[in-house]
Design a protein around this motif. Structure first.
Motif, PDB file in Angstrom:
ATOM      1  N   THR A   1      -4.461   2.373  -3.831  1.00 25.51           N
ATOM      2  CA  THR A   1      -3.055   2.713  -3.594  1.00 25.51           C
ATOM      3  C   THR A   1      -2.158   1.478  -3.545  1.00 25.51           C
ATOM      4  OG1 THR A   1      -3.515   2.728  -1.203  1.00 25.51           O
ATOM      5  CG2 THR A   1      -3.612   4.840  -2.353  1.00 25.51           C
TER       6      THR A   1
ATOM      7  N   SER B   1      -7.119  -0.339  -1.421  1.00 26.26           N
ATOM      8  CA  SER B   1      -6.303  -1.007  -0.415  1.00 26.26           C
ATOM      9  C   SER B   1      -7.137  -1.191   0.849  1.00 26.26           C
ATOM     10  CB  SER B   1      -5.075  -0.163  -0.088  1.00 26.26           C
ATOM     11  OG  SER B   1      -4.480  -0.575   1.124  1.00 26.26           O
TER      12      SER B   1
ATOM     13  N   ALA C   1      -6.111  -1.004   3.700  1.00 20.85           N
ATOM     14  CA  ALA C   1      -5.579  -0.087   4.703  1.00 20.85           C
ATOM     15  C   ALA C   1      -6.032   1.350   4.472  1.00 20.85           C
ATOM     16  CB  ALA C   1      -4.057  -0.157   4.716  1.00 20.85           C
ATOM     17  N   SER C   2      -5.946   1.813   3.224  1.00 17.00           N
ATOM     18  CA  SER C   2      -6.255   3.215   2.942  1.00 17.00           C
ATOM     19  C   SER C   2      -7.673   3.432   2.437  1.00 17.00           C
ATOM     20  CB  SER C   2      -5.264   3.762   1.907  1.00 17.00           C
ATOM     21  OG  SER C   2      -5.495   3.144   0.639  1.00 17.00           O
TER      22      SER C   2
ATOM     23  N   CYS D   1       0.875  -1.171   0.000  1.00 12.40           N
ATOM     24  CA  CYS D   1       0.000   0.000   0.000  1.00 12.40           C
ATOM     25  C   CYS D   1       0.914   1.222   0.000  1.00 12.40           C
ATOM     26  CB  CYS D   1      -0.917   0.005   1.213  1.00 12.40           C
ATOM     27  SG  CYS D   1      -1.945   1.493   1.337  1.00 12.40           S
TER      28      CYS D   1
ATOM     29  N   GLU E   1       0.339   4.273   0.350  1.00 11.19           N
ATOM     30  CA  GLU E   1       0.020   5.340   1.303  1.00 11.19           C
ATOM     31  C   GLU E   1       0.383   4.948   2.731  1.00 11.19           C
ATOM     32  OE1 GLU E   1      -4.067   7.376   2.857  1.00 11.19           O
ATOM     33  OE2 GLU E   1      -3.597   7.647   0.721  1.00 11.19           O
ATOM     34  N   THR E   2       0.004   3.736   3.139  1.00 11.70           N
ATOM     35  CA  THR E   2       0.234   3.320   4.528  1.00 11.70           C
ATOM     36  C   THR E   2       1.529   2.535   4.710  1.00 11.70           C
ATOM     37  OG1 THR E   2      -0.946   1.218   4.269  1.00 11.70           O
ATOM     38  CG2 THR E   2      -2.258   3.147   4.871  1.00 11.70           C
ATOM     39  N   LYS E   3       2.160   2.129   3.592  1.00 10.50           N
ATOM     40  CA  LYS E   3       3.401   1.338   3.593  1.00 10.50           C
ATOM     41  C   LYS E   3       3.191  -0.079   4.132  1.00 10.50           C
ATOM     42  CE  LYS E   3       5.259   5.154   2.255  1.00 10.50           C
ATOM     43  NZ  LYS E   3       5.409   5.385   0.797  1.00 10.50           N
ATOM     44  N   LEU E   4       1.936  -0.503   4.274  1.00 10.97           N
ATOM     45  CA  LEU E   4       1.670  -1.879   4.700  1.00 10.97           C
ATOM     46  C   LEU E   4       1.865  -2.829   3.530  1.00 10.97           C
ATOM     47  CD1 LEU E   4      -1.480  -1.414   6.985  1.00 10.97           C
ATOM     48  CD2 LEU E   4       0.877  -1.838   7.676  1.00 10.97           C
TER      49      LEU E   4
END
Length: 562
Positions: free
Chosen positions: A239, A232, A234-235, A150, A152-155
């Protein structure tokens, strides 16, 4: 075990009063000695047998994975690793009861697959091999999982564990967006997708519109155009990167220098240690094909997203047999079939619930390129039905690769056939940690005794972490406590047993039930004044048997070891 009558022993637990009288009938068990079967209390005798099976099934059907994780920590089976430092994802520590259960699992497997067979020998290979091992086996180039990030969140996620579906309107069949949810059981995935779909509909001014059923695919099947629209988890926005391969092996350095020549890897599986030792093990044991080499050991995989507790972790333990057979397409099917049966029989023998087990036959693209066949034994975990163990017909791929990579011949000379060949392999492979989790799930039970709810673990005596709990009826009678202590010391020479002298006897029973102890042994006043016998209570039925104290070891040996 048959008895001609059942008598009820009524104990006043609060006042610690002895029973005034009880009747017994004789039975010709263990030669001329006579036992009496009793009931723990009148309520247990009346309630437990009638509700036991239904209660067990209902209890597991409604249990969640969070409850299993909580149970394991609360009762000392498994702790998060490095918990005082907020843990470390994908790693776990086994507590006081966990190490006992895990050891019993491994000991029982070894006894069944090695000690009690004449055609299997053992091995314990190193965790770090010469790095060329992994080049030859294909792990350096091909041991990877598809990964997405992701932005944006770097996950980071495994692409084959994220599932997407278009949100399609029933009214005109148009696609107004996408949902993306982590892999789980069907109900959980659909529930999460519906929640996301509501947001998609609202954003497109279609709130409340009817949509088609979700058609989930994992992200490895998504096109580049679709990936630009899939949100995503997460976001909530598109992303995610395109899927790419991520090698799962842990890299380390060996020696004082830290350069390309010092690079090594923690083994991602135990099998290769067996293949590179094939000639050593076969020659020194004078084994003849067909024969197997067994190993129990640690393996390490840098999982992108470890999850579902110990089901998928970064450090785990495997129990494997590589069973070497003659080549030929007409040879392996019978060996494979036999190992399927032997594997299932072993799982059932240690207490796995057959109604929670299934088969998954790999076909077509589901097979590794070198495999002739592979069948998984599956288990219905709270998070869904998943692979528990695999039984694969691997051909001679591994021995061929290592023979070519090392330049050393790994051929076997068959004296009866008067020919040399590279044996083919049947591989039953089982994860210790997954089996541990499946046994806890199989053992999870609830019932009701005398109107009181009882939570307990129905571990098979073979694998139960504590085999018996010794309970002196009172702790202020020196002679009684001495007899109980002598019996306890005698039993712990053979098994892991527990001493519990605190609290009402009923409460001590419940403590033992909660951790899966199959037998409670009560030493009472009659033991020292009348019959030199003890009362053994069985966990699942709560029924009791009065047994001479010098027969306890033989009785437990039969019940535990068979």
């Amino acid at each position: 075990m048959k008895f001609t009558s059942i008598t009820v022993l009524a104990l006043n637990m609060l006042a610690w009063k002895r029973a005034a009288a009880f009747t017994t009938s004789q039975s010709n068990l263990y030669g001329k000695r006579s036992f009496s079967r009793l009931a723990a209390t009148t309520a247990e005798a009346a309630a437990a047998p009638a509700t036991e099976e239904a209660a067990v099934v209902d209890a597991y059907e409604k249990v969640t994975m969070d409850e299993i994780v909580s149970l394991c920590k609360r009762r000392g089976f498994i702790f998060p690793s490095s918990e005082i430092y907020n843990g470390f994802a994908g790693f776990y520590d086994y507590g006081p009861l966990g190490v006992e259960l895990k050891k019993n699992i491994k000991d029982t497997w070894w006894r069944s697959m090695v000690t009690q067979r004449e055609d299997v020998v053992g091995l314990d290979s190193s965790i770090i091999h010469n790095p060329t091992t992994w080049k030859s086996s294909g792990h350096l180039d091909g041991f990877s999982d598809p990964m997405v990030d992701c932005k944006e969140t770097k996950l980071r996620y495994r692409a084959d564990q994220l599932f997407f579906s278009p949100v399609t309107l029933k009214e005109d069949g148009s696609v107004v967006g996408y949902v993306c949810v982590p892999e789980d059981n069907d109900d959980v995935m659909v529930k999460a997708a519906k929640k996301m779909a509501k947001k998609v509909l609202k954003a497109n001014d279609k709130a409340g519109a009817d949509i088609e059923a979700f058609s989930f695919k994992d992200l490895t099947e998504a096109s580049e155009e679709e990936m630009g629209k899939i949100p995503s988890p997460a976001s909530g926005k598109p992303t995610l990167t395109m899927p790419r391969d991520f090698n799962l092996m842990f890299q380390t350095s060996v020696g004082a220098a830290t350069d390309a020549s010092s690079v090594a890897y923690l083994r991602p599986e135990t099998a290769q240690g067996i293949f590179i030792n094939f000639k050593n093990a076969q020659g020194t044991s004078r084994a003849k094909v067909p024969f197997g080499i067994a190993q129990i050991g640690k393996a390490f995989r840098n999982e992108i997203t470890p999850r579902n507790f110990i089901f998928r972790s970064r450090e785990f333990e495997q129990m494997e047999v590589e069973y070497f057979i003659p080549p030929g397409d007409d040879v392996w099917p019978e060996f494979h079939k036999q190992w399927l049966k032997d594997s299932k029989d072993f799982l059932l023998s240690i207490g796995m619930r057959e109604d929670l087990m299934g088969w998954d036959v790999h076909e077509g693209d589901g097979l590794a390129h070198y495999a002739r066949a592979c069948t998984d034994i599956t288990f219905k975990f709270p998070f869904g039905e998943q692979e528990l163990m695999g039984i694969a017909a691997r051909g001679n791929f591994d021995l061929t690769q290592h023979s070519e990579g090392s330049g050393k011949s790994l051929e076997y000379y068959d004296e009866s056939a008067k020919e040399k060949y590279l044996p083919h392999v049947i591989e039953p492979s089982l994860g210790v940690d997954r089996l541990f989790l499946a046994l806890v799930c199989s053992a999870y039970a609830e019932d009701e005794i005398g109107g009181e709810k009882r939570n307990f673990l129905k571990f098979h005596p073979k694998v139960a972490p504590i085999k018996a709990s010794v309970l002196p009826l009172v702790k202020n009678k020196e002679e009684l406590v001495g007899v109980a202590r002598e019996l306890f010391d005698k039993l712990r020479m053979r098994w892991n047993v527990q001493w519990d002298a605190t609290g009402a006897i009923g409460r001590r029973y419940r403590r033992a039930d909660e951790v899966g102890t199959p037998f409670c042994i009560t030493v009472d006043f009659d033991t020292i004044e009348k019959d030199n016998a003890v009362t053994i209570r069985e966990r699942d039925t709560t029924e009791q048997v009065r047994i001479p104290i010098d027969e306890v070891v033989s009785y437990l040996s039969k019940e535990i070891d068979g």
